[in-house]
Design a protein around this motif. Structure first.
Motif, PDB file in Angstrom:
ATOM      1  N   UNK A   1     -24.181  -1.095   8.988  1.00 32.64           N
ATOM      2  CA  UNK A   1     -25.089  -0.965   7.858  1.00 32.64           C
ATOM      3  C   UNK A   1     -25.871  -2.262   7.675  1.00 32.64           C
ATOM      4  N   UNK A   2     -27.038  -2.157   7.069  1.00 28.93           N
ATOM      5  CA  UNK A   2     -27.871  -3.340   6.834  1.00 28.93           C
ATOM      6  C   UNK A   2     -27.156  -4.378   5.979  1.00 28.93           C
ATOM      7  N   UNK A   3     -26.206  -3.932   5.159  1.00 29.90           N
ATOM      8  CA  UNK A   3     -25.490  -4.855   4.289  1.00 29.90           C
ATOM      9  C   UNK A   3     -24.354  -5.583   5.007  1.00 29.90           C
ATOM     10  N   UNK A   4     -23.971  -5.123   6.160  1.00 26.31           N
ATOM     11  CA  UNK A   4     -22.793  -5.684   6.834  1.00 26.31           C
ATOM     12  C   UNK A   4     -23.189  -6.895   7.682  1.00 26.31           C
ATOM     13  N   UNK A   5     -23.609  -7.936   6.958  1.00 26.12           N
ATOM     14  CA  UNK A   5     -24.068  -9.172   7.581  1.00 26.12           C
ATOM     15  C   UNK A   5     -23.516 -10.367   6.818  1.00 26.12           C
TER      16      UNK A   5
ATOM     17  N   UNK B   1     -18.857 -31.324   3.504  1.00 22.34           N
ATOM     18  CA  UNK B   1     -17.542 -31.915   3.239  1.00 22.34           C
ATOM     19  C   UNK B   1     -16.520 -31.521   4.307  1.00 22.34           C
ATOM     20  N   UNK B   2     -17.030 -31.178   5.474  1.00 18.09           N
ATOM     21  CA  UNK B   2     -16.129 -30.916   6.578  1.00 18.09           C
ATOM     22  C   UNK B   2     -15.610 -29.496   6.667  1.00 18.09           C
ATOM     23  N   UNK B   3     -16.341 -28.549   6.099  1.00 15.81           N
ATOM     24  CA  UNK B   3     -15.974 -27.138   6.166  1.00 15.81           C
ATOM     25  C   UNK B   3     -17.075 -26.346   6.861  1.00 15.81           C
ATOM     26  N   UNK B   4     -16.700 -25.214   7.412  1.00 14.54           N
ATOM     27  CA  UNK B   4     -17.661 -24.166   7.726  1.00 14.54           C
ATOM     28  C   UNK B   4     -17.650 -23.197   6.549  1.00 14.54           C
ATOM     29  N   UNK B   5     -18.796 -22.640   6.224  1.00 12.28           N
ATOM     30  CA  UNK B   5     -18.913 -21.722   5.086  1.00 12.28           C
ATOM     31  C   UNK B   5     -19.599 -20.443   5.551  1.00 12.28           C
ATOM     32  N   UNK B   6     -18.976 -19.327   5.259  1.00 13.96           N
ATOM     33  CA  UNK B   6     -19.586 -18.027   5.543  1.00 13.96           C
ATOM     34  C   UNK B   6     -19.822 -17.301   4.229  1.00 13.96           C
ATOM     35  N   UNK B   7     -21.023 -16.791   4.043  1.00 12.89           N
ATOM     36  CA  UNK B   7     -21.352 -16.018   2.842  1.00 12.89           C
ATOM     37  C   UNK B   7     -21.552 -14.565   3.263  1.00 12.89           C
ATOM     38  N   UNK B   8     -20.731 -13.686   2.701  1.00 13.83           N
ATOM     39  CA  UNK B   8     -20.623 -12.314   3.187  1.00 13.83           C
ATOM     40  C   UNK B   8     -21.365 -11.322   2.283  1.00 13.83           C
ATOM     41  N   UNK B   9     -22.138 -10.446   2.899  1.00 10.47           N
ATOM     42  CA  UNK B   9     -22.718  -9.303   2.191  1.00 10.47           C
ATOM     43  C   UNK B   9     -21.831  -8.091   2.447  1.00 10.47           C
ATOM     44  N   UNK B  10     -21.855  -7.132   1.543  1.00 15.00           N
ATOM     45  CA  UNK B  10     -21.029  -5.938   1.669  1.00 15.00           C
ATOM     46  C   UNK B  10     -21.760  -4.765   1.033  1.00 15.00           C
ATOM     47  N   UNK B  11     -21.321  -3.558   1.337  1.00 17.28           N
ATOM     48  CA  UNK B  11     -21.969  -2.364   0.791  1.00 17.28           C
ATOM     49  C   UNK B  11     -21.665  -2.218  -0.703  1.00 17.28           C
TER      50      UNK B  11
ATOM     51  N   UNK C   1     -18.331   4.180  -1.888  1.00 15.80           N
ATOM     52  CA  UNK C   1     -17.267   3.912  -2.850  1.00 15.80           C
ATOM     53  C   UNK C   1     -16.151   3.086  -2.203  1.00 15.80           C
ATOM     54  N   UNK C   2     -15.328   2.498  -3.065  1.00 12.65           N
ATOM     55  CA  UNK C   2     -14.171   1.757  -2.591  1.00 12.65           C
ATOM     56  C   UNK C   2     -13.318   2.674  -1.715  1.00 12.65           C
ATOM     57  N   UNK C   3     -12.753   2.196  -0.588  1.00 13.00           N
ATOM     58  CA  UNK C   3     -12.536   0.785  -0.228  1.00 13.00           C
ATOM     59  C   UNK C   3     -13.591   0.158   0.678  1.00 13.00           C
ATOM     60  N   UNK C   4     -14.814   0.696   0.713  1.00 13.89           N
ATOM     61  CA  UNK C   4     -15.829   0.163   1.619  1.00 13.89           C
ATOM     62  C   UNK C   4     -16.006  -1.343   1.452  1.00 13.89           C
ATOM     63  N   UNK C   5     -15.960  -1.824   0.205  1.00 15.59           N
ATOM     64  CA  UNK C   5     -16.253  -3.229  -0.060  1.00 15.59           C
ATOM     65  C   UNK C   5     -15.191  -4.158   0.543  1.00 15.59           C
ATOM     66  N   UNK C   6     -13.922  -3.825   0.361  1.00 11.70           N
ATOM     67  CA  UNK C   6     -12.867  -4.669   0.926  1.00 11.70           C
ATOM     68  C   UNK C   6     -12.803  -4.493   2.442  1.00 11.70           C
ATOM     69  N   UNK C   7     -13.091  -3.301   2.932  1.00  6.44           N
ATOM     70  CA  UNK C   7     -13.132  -3.098   4.384  1.00  6.44           C
ATOM     71  C   UNK C   7     -14.196  -4.001   5.017  1.00  6.44           C
ATOM     72  N   UNK C   8     -15.345  -4.122   4.358  1.00  6.25           N
ATOM     73  CA  UNK C   8     -16.405  -4.984   4.867  1.00  6.25           C
ATOM     74  C   UNK C   8     -15.960  -6.444   4.871  1.00  6.25           C
ATOM     75  N   UNK C   9     -15.371  -6.890   3.769  1.00  8.94           N
ATOM     76  CA  UNK C   9     -14.937  -8.289   3.683  1.00  8.94           C
ATOM     77  C   UNK C   9     -13.876  -8.605   4.724  1.00  8.94           C
TER      78      UNK C   9
END
Length: 329
Positions: free
Chosen positions: A47-51, A92-102, A108-116
């Motif tokens: 999905x377009x949101x799964x980035x 500060x010495x970290x990698x950071x990932x910012x997640x999009x989800x449906x 409906x749930x559990x799509x959001x946690x499945x994406x994360x």
């Protein structure tokens, strides 16, 4: 109350308002020292949101970087992974990932946690490519993002939800969770909101105007579905350490939600720090006080970097603010 675009915007940026580590420069471009790879698909042909967006130090690190995964808020119906509230941690010495989800309008749930969880597994699968430390992964989010962060923490590694996106050999467990006023128990939220003497909750529960019931697609008295979406339902002794931030005058998520989660974690022997912010609402200046930001920084440094730092709650007198909403008598 109708969920208008301004309200969605407020929900979406709640975690950004809470963290001073968010620099306004990110809205115009990255500050010096950080490089970004944007819109990485963590599910091939998904999905377009799964980035996700990935932030790394410009200067190559001599060892794998601990990873902080940011999950944005927005009532599960809005918000955006960009700008990222914690992108500056790449300095500060970290990698950071910012997640999009449906969002719940689409799935409906559990799509959001499945994406994360799929995003976390993808990041581990590509750890060598990006020089990530797969053994030290943390997650942070506010509001709906706090809920999903807490759920990542308590349900991780338990195969509670069908896996999507492949990389099933990778773990979706994390080693540290920062939950900023996220809902934790959909079965108790209605009563807790009714019992809250500080504020009147703005949502008309169990109606189309209620993002809680819209997330699960039914009324909140459907206990199996309410349990399935609730981080507190998955609490166990092997959960990672938590730091939780919550204001006592939150009109969207009752403060009692975080009290309940903290109590459940403590009962199982999980390390947890609940930072109470008297008078604070759903975000606001209290969350951005330097001592609160330092608490979060120390928390991640200790559990993701192994730093010998003390995790100490900020005295409530130092973070008390005047409520922005009138107290309901």
């Amino acid at each position: 109350m109708k969920i208008t675009r301004p309200l969605i915007f407020t929900l979406a940026l709640a975690s950004c308002a809470a963290l001073l580590v968010c620099d306004s420069a990110f809205a115009q471009g990255l500050p010096p020292g950080i490089k970004m790879e944007k819109d990485i698909s963590y599910i091939p042909d998904g999905d377009a949101a799964q980035k996700l967006d990935l932030y790394l130090p410009e200067k190559a690190a001599d060892k794998p970087l601990p990873l902080v995964v940011h999950i944005h808020g927005g009532g599960w119906i809005g918000g955006s992974k960009f700008p990222c509230a914690v992108a500056a941690m790449a300095l500060r010495g970290y990698a950071v990932a910012s997640v999009e989800y449906r969002f719940s309008q689409k799935a409906k749930f559990p799509a959001q946690i499945q994406d994360c969880q799929a995003a976390i597994r993808w990041l581990r699968a590509h750890a060598k490519e990006y020089n990530l430390d797969t053994e030290h992964v943390g997650v942070v989010g506010g509001s709906a993002g706090g809920h999903l962060s807490a759920l990542v923490g308590t349900a991780g590694g338990k195969n509670a939800f069908p896996k999507i996106g492949g990389n099933e050999e990778q773990s979706d467990r994390v080693q540290a969770v920062c939950d900023i006023f996220g809902p934790s128990d959909f079965s108790t939220v209605v009563q807790q909101a009714a019992d809250d003497k500080n504020v009147k909750n703005i949502f008309e529960f169990n109606t189309p105007k209620d993002p809680y019931s819209e997330l699960i697609g039914t009324k909140l008295d459907d206990k199996p579905k309410a349990d399935a979406v609730s981080p507190v339902h998955y609490v166990s002794k092997d959960n990672p350490p938590f730091v939780i931030l919550h204001g006592t005058h939150d009109t969207l998520v009752p403060y009692a939600q975080s009290e309940e989660l903290a109590a459940a974690l403590k009962e199982k022997g999980v390390a947890v720090w609940l930072q109470k912010l008297p008078g604070a609402g759903h975000g606001g200046p209290g969350f951005g006080k330097p001592a609160v930001v330092q608490l979060m920084q120390n928390f991640f440094d200790k559990f993701l970097k192994g730093a010998e730092v003390q995790i100490t709650l900020v005295p409530e007198a130092e973070v008390t603010v005047k409520p922005t909403k009138p107290v309901v008598k």
